[in-house]
Design a protein around this motif. Structure first.
Motif: not given
Ligand code: KG4
Ligand code: ZN
Length: 367
Positions: A119-141, A333-337
């Protein structure tokens, strides 16, 4: 044989509100998973007649859509369900009935395939979603989460390490867009419609409040802005002699196009200015140089432009999810999982007993 968390195929199911999303993500040894395929069905057309989401209709439609979408995803990824290693689903926050559909389907699929679920937290999904982009972030942010239900600034030090810096004390930014749009006679969901209308308007035409702009903390408030928009709308309608016998939204539709566009532009400018100034303050407070913007309002063009300018001056890089992953979707959601499993913060379960958490603060997420 137990597979390594760095090589998993995670099926994600999102059903927290008015979008059914399914996706397949593959985790990779470098820690940044890859999106293999995703599919989405938006219920916007169905809810439009009611001017907002009807929870019972949402649940029923998720039931109809989720398995066909899963088939579509597996086909697009050229993969069979047997090759799925884990099924992740949105556990909350969101509409209880809608969440239950995704949770029940995920657990049934998991049980049928003999694969664990998560089970995944919806907002964690939103928060991590840029990791699937062409310009992913790095922690911390710092993350600015701006959706229909939430407006939060978070400090993010890693997967599952979230500290709330500030949040709305009443309406969310998306709600401010949606409610203002509704009383201007625009269709649901109001954010994109209001933003489109605003492009032809003058953002300085009406003086609207910037709530809590100088509050000295990182909290937001948008309820007063919505009321100010309503008061302004009533004045305009009366000034044009349209008030008699018409509901406010009907009367607003009869105003000259430029006047409506001016009010839309002034409303958008007020919301965006508050979001930008609070984000700037949050970056200074956290002492970080990376900002992630996620959630449906993150698709807003003016917000992107003004944040871009404000942050460029300060040497802050801004990361967004790809535009089609800004609003709700299964990929996040798949990503956050996948990222939770890979970080070792959570194990997937084969108990298949599920509950959902319609209200679930992100900083209360547990490993
Ligand atoms: O994240 P999301 O898809 O769903 C929630 O979890 O709430 O966000 C939906 C919200 C709605 O309030 C919608 O009006 C807003 O995001 N939104 C926008 C834009 N696109 C979506 N608001 C302003 N400008 C946009 N372009
Ligand atoms: Zn969302």
């Amino acid at each position: 044989m137990q597979k390594e968390p760095s090589d998993l195929r995670v099926l994600g199911i999102e059903s927290s509100c008015d979008e059914t999303g399914v996706a397949l993500v593959r985790s990779r040894p470098d820690g940044v998973p890859m999106l293999l395929a995703h599919a989405l069905h938006s219920q916007i057309d169905m809810h439009q007649a009611y001017g907002g989401v009807v929870p019972e209709l949402a649940s029923r439609d998720h039931i109809r859509r989720v398995l066909p979408l899963a088939r579509q995803v597996m086909q697009a990824a050229d993969c069979s369900l047997r090759q799925v290693d884990v099924v992740a689903y949105t556990r909350g926050p969101g509409l209880a009935g809608a969440l239950l559909v995704g949770a029940a389907v995920a657990c049934a699929l998991g049980a049928g395939l003999g694969k664990p679920v998560l089970g995944v937290h919806h907002l964690e999904g939103h928060l991590l979603s840029p990791f699937l982009s062409a310009d992913p972030p790095a922690f911390p942010f710092v993350a600015l989460l701006v959706s229909g239900g939430h407006t939060q600034l978070m400090r993010v030090d890693g997967v599952g390490q979230y500290r709330l810096l500030g949040e709305t004390i009443d309406d969310a930014a998306g709600e401010a867009f949606d409610k203002s749009a509704k009383l201007m006679g625009l269709p649901y969901p109001g954010g994109p419609a209001l933003s489109r209308l605003a492009q032809q308007g003058d953002p300085a035409a009406f003086r609207l409040p910037r709530p809590l702009l100088h509050s000295g903390n990182l909290d937001f408030s948008f309820a007063g802005l919505k009321t100010a928009v309503m008061v302004q709308a009533r004045k305009l309608v009366a000034a044009h002699g349209l008030a008699e016998g018409l509901a406010l939204d009907q009367a607003m539709r009869q105003l000259p196009a430029t006047t409506r566009a001016d009010l839309a532009a002034s409303t958008e400018a007020a919301i965006v200015e508050v979001l930008v100034k609070k984000s700037v303050a949050a970056m200074a407070h956290a002492g970080l140089a990376r900002l992630v913007v996620a959630g449906g309002v993150g698709a807003n063009r003016l917000l992107r432009q003004q944040l871009g300018e404000a942050m460029a001056h300060r040497g802050v890089r801004v990361h967004y999810p790809e535009l089609d992953l800004c609003t709700d979707n299964g990929a996040m959601i798949a990503l956050a999982g996948a990222m939770r499993l890979q970080s070792g913060r959570q194990q997937a379960s084969t108990e298949y007993a599920f509950d959902v958490r319609p209200r679930w603060p992100l900083d209360q997420i547990t490993a």
